[in-house]
Design a protein around this motif. Structure first.
Motif, PDB file in Angstrom:
ATOM      1  N   PRO A 107       7.218   1.323   9.424  1.00  0.00           N
ATOM      2  CA  PRO A 107       5.899   1.645   9.968  1.00  0.00           C
ATOM      3  C   PRO A 107       4.834   0.624   9.594  1.00  0.00           C
ATOM      4  N   HIS A 108       3.787   0.556  10.439  1.00  0.00           N
ATOM      5  CA  HIS A 108       2.628  -0.287  10.183  1.00  0.00           C
ATOM      6  C   HIS A 108       1.372   0.526  10.483  1.00  0.00           C
ATOM      7  N   LEU A 109       0.227  -0.006  10.114  1.00  0.00           N
ATOM      8  CA  LEU A 109      -1.048   0.633  10.427  1.00  0.00           C
ATOM      9  C   LEU A 109      -2.047  -0.443  10.830  1.00  0.00           C
ATOM     10  N   LEU A 110      -2.588  -0.327  12.036  1.00  0.00           N
ATOM     11  CA  LEU A 110      -3.623  -1.235  12.521  1.00  0.00           C
ATOM     12  C   LEU A 110      -4.839  -0.387  12.864  1.00  0.00           C
ATOM     13  N   GLN A 111      -5.911  -0.568  12.094  1.00  0.00           N
ATOM     14  CA  GLN A 111      -7.070   0.307  12.233  1.00  0.00           C
ATOM     15  C   GLN A 111      -8.350  -0.506  12.172  1.00  0.00           C
ATOM     16  N   LYS A 160      -0.002   6.489   4.740  1.00  0.00           N
ATOM     17  CA  LYS A 160       1.090   6.200   5.661  1.00  0.00           C
ATOM     18  C   LYS A 160       2.152   5.285   5.073  1.00  0.00           C
ATOM     19  N   LEU A 161       1.707   4.293   4.287  1.00  0.00           N
ATOM     20  CA  LEU A 161       2.622   3.232   3.855  1.00  0.00           C
ATOM     21  C   LEU A 161       2.864   3.188   2.351  1.00  0.00           C
ATOM     22  N   GLY A 162       2.054   3.904   1.584  1.00  0.00           N
ATOM     23  CA  GLY A 162       2.158   3.811   0.141  1.00  0.00           C
ATOM     24  C   GLY A 162       1.184   2.775  -0.402  1.00  0.00           C
ATOM     25  N   PRO A 163       1.107   2.619  -1.722  1.00  0.00           N
ATOM     26  CA  PRO A 163       0.151   1.702  -2.336  1.00  0.00           C
ATOM     27  C   PRO A 163       0.453   0.249  -1.989  1.00  0.00           C
ATOM     28  N   PRO A 164      -0.567  -0.608  -2.002  1.00  0.00           N
ATOM     29  CA  PRO A 164      -0.369  -2.010  -1.624  1.00  0.00           C
ATOM     30  C   PRO A 164       0.319  -2.817  -2.715  1.00  0.00           C
ATOM     31  N   ASP A 165       1.159  -3.741  -2.293  1.00  0.00           N
ATOM     32  CA  ASP A 165       1.721  -4.740  -3.197  1.00  0.00           C
ATOM     33  C   ASP A 165       0.950  -6.055  -3.116  1.00  0.00           C
ATOM     34  N   LEU A 166       0.359  -6.312  -1.957  1.00  0.00           N
ATOM     35  CA  LEU A 166      -0.336  -7.580  -1.711  1.00  0.00           C
ATOM     36  C   LEU A 166      -1.502  -7.336  -0.775  1.00  0.00           C
ATOM     37  N   MET A 211      13.274  -6.945  -0.891  1.00  0.00           N
ATOM     38  CA  MET A 211      12.709  -5.599  -0.988  1.00  0.00           C
ATOM     39  C   MET A 211      11.458  -5.499  -0.119  1.00  0.00           C
ATOM     40  N   THR A 212      11.322  -4.398   0.572  1.00  0.00           N
ATOM     41  CA  THR A 212      10.183  -4.204   1.460  1.00  0.00           C
ATOM     42  C   THR A 212       8.890  -4.049   0.662  1.00  0.00           C
ATOM     43  N   LYS A 213       7.841  -4.755   1.063  1.00  0.00           N
ATOM     44  CA  LYS A 213       6.546  -4.687   0.425  1.00  0.00           C
ATOM     45  C   LYS A 213       5.500  -4.152   1.393  1.00  0.00           C
ATOM     46  N   THR A 214       4.459  -3.582   0.844  1.00  0.00           N
ATOM     47  CA  THR A 214       3.332  -3.111   1.636  1.00  0.00           C
ATOM     48  C   THR A 214       2.193  -4.112   1.489  1.00  0.00           C
ATOM     49  N   ILE A 215       1.745  -4.625   2.622  1.00  0.00           N
ATOM     50  CA  ILE A 215       0.800  -5.742   2.614  1.00  0.00           C
ATOM     51  C   ILE A 215      -0.427  -5.385   3.443  1.00  0.00           C
ATOM     52  N   ALA A 239      -0.479  -3.228   6.838  1.00  0.00           N
ATOM     53  CA  ALA A 239      -1.703  -2.514   7.190  1.00  0.00           C
ATOM     54  C   ALA A 239      -2.755  -3.573   7.491  1.00  0.00           C
ATOM     55  N   GLY A 240      -3.221  -3.602   8.726  1.00  0.00           N
ATOM     56  CA  GLY A 240      -4.184  -4.614   9.132  1.00  0.00           C
ATOM     57  C   GLY A 240      -5.462  -4.002   9.650  1.00  0.00           C
TER      58      GLY A 240
END
Length: 242
Positions: free
Chosen positions: A48-52, A72-78, A1-5, A30-31
């Protein structure tokens, strides 16, 4: 399952290697790093990713990065609270004052800033893992590494205290990544750092290790292992979180 990190210090070293591996494995990353020009050189697979750009010493910048990441990505899992600094080995009284200040600022105040901004997002979702990057030098001392040891011992204590503040479902762990051939390790070991795994090779198994962190690890000090032997079917981990 895809996670948001979420990963801090993502433009080089361990942060970069983890971001590349986790993106290649199909997760959303998201970095942040201090300079946008460094982030622009980082190409992640999928999306999608986010680098900011966000300096961990700038609380408002961190809050802005996290808000953008959620939008952009939803709440973080990690969260991998990775950004760090090191000094060249020297007796404590010989380490340049500016180097001492930088290490303590980034490795302690920066970690706290990230947590203060990030924890409310985890509390809102009621789940997830916060991995604070520690070190072997956060659990034992060595000559010449006084300021760095102080900073990483602080991360260990901070993580234990944080774990007592968090509700069940939100996990805090201090993670020793092990010795990896990065610019930071070369600052300490010189060419001897080349005898340790390269960051890319390390990330190939470390990414899965971070995703395996779970309630059983809450408040603990753990070390990245190539294969976990303590998994149980009924343990909550990121591969099973919805």
């Amino acid at each position: 399952m895809t996670k948001t990190i979420w990963i801090t210090g993502v433009s080089r070293g361990l942060g970069r290697a983890l971001a590349e591996q986790l993106a290649a494995d199909g997760h959303k990353v998201a970095g942040c790093s201090r300079q946008q020009r460094d982030l622009d050189k980082l190409k992640l697979a999928g999306g999608p990713h986010l680098l900011q750009a966000a300096d961990v010493l700038d609380e408002k910048a961190l809050e802005g990065w996290m808000r953008a990441a959620v939008e952009k990505l939803g709440p973080p899992d990690l969260l991998i609270n990775n950004a760090g600094a090191v000094h060249k080995p020297a007796p404590l009284w010989e380490i340049p004052r500016d180097d001492v200040q930088r290490v303590l600022d980034v490795n302690i105040r920066g970690v706290i800033n990230v947590l203060r901004a990030a924890v409310p997002h985890f509390l809102k979702s009621g789940k997830g893992v916060i991995a604070n990057i520690s070190s072997g030098w956060g659990r034992s001392a060595d000559a010449g590494m006084g300021a760095f040891c102080a900073s990483k011992f602080a991360v260990e204590g901070l993580t234990q205290a944080l774990a007592k503040d968090l509700p069940r479902g939100v996990v805090a762990v201090a993670v020793n990544p092990g010795a990896i051939d990065t610019d930071m390790l070369r600052t300490c070991f010189g060419d001897e750092a080349g005898t340790y795994p390269a960051a890319k090779a390390w990330a190939a198994y470390a990414a899965g290790y971070f995703l395996s962190l779970a309630q059983r690890d809450h408040g603990k000090s753990v070390t990245v292992q190539q294969k976990r032997t303590d998994l149980a079917d009924d343990d909550m981990n990121l591969s099973s979180l919805d």
